[in-house]
Design an enzyme around this catalytic site. Structure first.
Site, PDB file in Angstrom:
ATOM      1  N   ASP A   1      89.341 -15.050  76.154  1.00  0.00           N
ATOM      2  CA  ASP A   1      89.637 -16.162  75.298  1.00  0.00           C
ATOM      3  C   ASP A   1      90.877 -16.973  75.786  1.00  0.00           C
ATOM      4  O   ASP A   1      91.763 -16.269  75.410  1.00  0.00           O
ATOM      5  CB  ASP A   1      89.718 -16.089  73.734  1.00  0.00           C
ATOM      6  CG  ASP A   1      89.909 -17.050  73.006  1.00  0.00           C
ATOM      7  OD1 ASP A   1      90.047 -18.405  73.712  1.00  0.00           O
ATOM      8  OD2 ASP A   1      90.017 -17.276  71.563  1.00  0.00           O
TER       9      ASP A   1
ATOM     10  N   LYS B   1      93.330 -34.225  78.611  1.00  0.00           N
ATOM     11  CA  LYS B   1      92.949 -34.425  80.090  1.00  0.00           C
ATOM     12  C   LYS B   1      93.878 -35.523  80.477  1.00  0.00           C
ATOM     13  O   LYS B   1      94.007 -35.436  81.974  1.00  0.00           O
ATOM     14  CB  LYS B   1      91.418 -35.187  79.964  1.00  0.00           C
ATOM     15  CG  LYS B   1      90.325 -34.149  79.615  1.00  0.00           C
ATOM     16  CD  LYS B   1      90.378 -32.763  80.744  1.00  0.00           C
ATOM     17  CE  LYS B   1      89.377 -31.918  80.308  1.00  0.00           C
ATOM     18  NZ  LYS B   1      89.461 -30.655  81.164  1.00  0.00           N
TER      19      LYS B   1
ATOM     20  N   TYR C   1      90.673 -35.250  73.054  1.00  0.00           N
ATOM     21  CA  TYR C   1      90.303 -35.048  74.412  1.00  0.00           C
ATOM     22  C   TYR C   1      91.102 -35.949  75.614  1.00  0.00           C
ATOM     23  O   TYR C   1      91.335 -35.361  76.562  1.00  0.00           O
ATOM     24  CB  TYR C   1      88.715 -35.073  74.619  1.00  0.00           C
ATOM     25  CG  TYR C   1      88.326 -34.699  75.856  1.00  0.00           C
ATOM     26  CD1 TYR C   1      88.182 -33.387  76.198  1.00  0.00           C
ATOM     27  CD2 TYR C   1      87.634 -35.750  76.765  1.00  0.00           C
ATOM     28  CE1 TYR C   1      87.315 -32.787  77.367  1.00  0.00           C
ATOM     29  CE2 TYR C   1      86.839 -35.109  77.944  1.00  0.00           C
ATOM     30  CZ  TYR C   1      86.948 -33.918  78.415  1.00  0.00           C
ATOM     31  OH  TYR C   1      86.396 -33.424  79.356  1.00  0.00           O
TER      32      TYR C   1
ATOM     33  N   ASN D   1      89.037 -24.822  84.956  1.00  0.00           N
ATOM     34  CA  ASN D   1      87.741 -25.770  84.440  1.00  0.00           C
ATOM     35  C   ASN D   1      87.326 -25.469  82.999  1.00  0.00           C
ATOM     36  O   ASN D   1      86.648 -26.526  82.501  1.00  0.00           O
ATOM     37  CB  ASN D   1      86.637 -25.251  85.486  1.00  0.00           C
ATOM     38  CG  ASN D   1      85.394 -25.847  84.936  1.00  0.00           C
ATOM     39  OD1 ASN D   1      85.181 -27.012  85.016  1.00  0.00           O
ATOM     40  ND2 ASN D   1      84.558 -25.164  84.343  1.00  0.00           N
TER      41      ASN D   1
ATOM     42  N   SER E   1      88.277 -39.390  81.515  1.00  0.00           N
ATOM     43  CA  SER E   1      88.857 -39.543  80.141  1.00  0.00           C
ATOM     44  C   SER E   1      90.341 -38.998  80.311  1.00  0.00           C
ATOM     45  O   SER E   1      90.829 -39.074  79.301  1.00  0.00           O
ATOM     46  CB  SER E   1      88.329 -38.778  79.118  1.00  0.00           C
ATOM     47  OG  SER E   1      86.923 -38.924  78.934  1.00  0.00           O
TER      48      SER E   1
ATOM     49  N   SER F   1      89.320 -35.251  84.179  1.00  0.00           N
ATOM     50  CA  SER F   1      87.977 -36.116  83.590  1.00  0.00           C
ATOM     51  C   SER F   1      88.589 -37.862  83.786  1.00  0.00           C
ATOM     52  O   SER F   1      89.691 -38.024  83.832  1.00  0.00           O
ATOM     53  CB  SER F   1      87.979 -35.902  82.049  1.00  0.00           C
ATOM     54  OG  SER F   1      86.950 -36.738  81.308  1.00  0.00           O
TER      55      SER F   1
END
Length: 252
Positions: A59, A154, A150, A86, A139, A137
């Site tokens: 984790d 990113k 998010y 990733n 984003s 991303s």
């Protein structure tokens, strides 16, 4: 092509989607691949497609998980040439909806874990004159409705990529990122079930379809290869032409 024969590639979020596609691509090109994600069973399924692979169930949102992943990655094949950051997660909703626990989860997984693992493996990457590829991303370049957590994460990865490339000037390590648009994956499964929403995405993407994980994984392999030896500090949109638009709707 066998661009990665004898090299070791560490990929996080490797149990599905972009990570799994990238792992298989590196494997086809001769790499030793260390697959990192939370779920052992899913990792082992991907590893069966790769001639030389190790799996690390960890984790990465925790310090302990990063320590485990970095240590096992270093010893698996005796070297680390490429790190593909990733792994990621997302929560949706406005600032009125998202609570602190949700925001923290995104930041710990998408940003802090990336920084910790990159730092831990940096000496190995430096020794190998290797490189890092981030999955950012679109984003991380512009905002979305209802995705502020998010977008924040990113956006951080987008600029972390640039900053690390500058700081790595004398190390021989390159740092780049891919910036995908809407991609078929576990993370977008709920969106893919919404035909009306998918049609809206397709309307905006000039190539007329969502990305397949392999579309992104192949570009990750390019950035990690010597073919991209003079590419550094780049955030590369892999978006089917989405970022070519100024945002106005199709006229015809």
């Amino acid at each position: 092509m066998q661009r990665f024969t004898g090299k070791t590639v560490v990929i996080t979020g490797a149990s599905s989607g972009i990570g799994a596609a990238a792992a298989r691509r590196f494997g086809r090109e001769g790499a030793n691949v260390v697959l990192v994600s939370r779920t052992q069973e899913k990792l082992e399924k991907v590893a069966r497609d790769i001639a030389s692979a190790r799996v690390v169930a960890a984790d990465l949102s925790t310090r302990e998980g990063v320590a485990k992943a970095s240590e096992e990655a270093r010893v698996a094949f005796g070297r680390v040439d490429v790190l593909v950051n990733n792994a990621g997660t997302a929560v949706t909703g406005s600032i009125e909806v998202v609570d602190e626990a949700g925001f923290d989860k995104v930041m710990e997984t998408d940003v802090t874990a990336v920084w910790r693992l990159t730092k831990a493996l940096w000496p190995s990457l430096k020794a190998a004159q290797g490189n890092v590829v981030m999955t950012s991303s679109v984003s991380g370049i512009g905002g979305d409705w209802g995705m502020h957590a998010y977008n924040t994460a990113k956006g951080a990865i987008t600029n972390l990529t640039r900053a690390l490339a500058l700081d790595a000037r004398d190390s021989g390590v390159r740092v780049n990122a891919v910036n995908p648009s809407f991609t078929k994956s576990e993370l977008t499964a709920d969106m893919l079930d919404n035909k009306q929403l998918v049609d809206k995405f397709i309307e905006r993407i000039p190539l007329g379809r969502p990305a397949e994980p392999e579309d992104i994984g192949d570009v990750i392999a390019f950035l990690a290869s010597d073919d991209a030896r003079f590419v550094n500090g780049v955030n590369l949109p892999v978006d089917g032409g989405l970022s070519a638009s100024n945002g106005q709707p199709p006229q015809a």
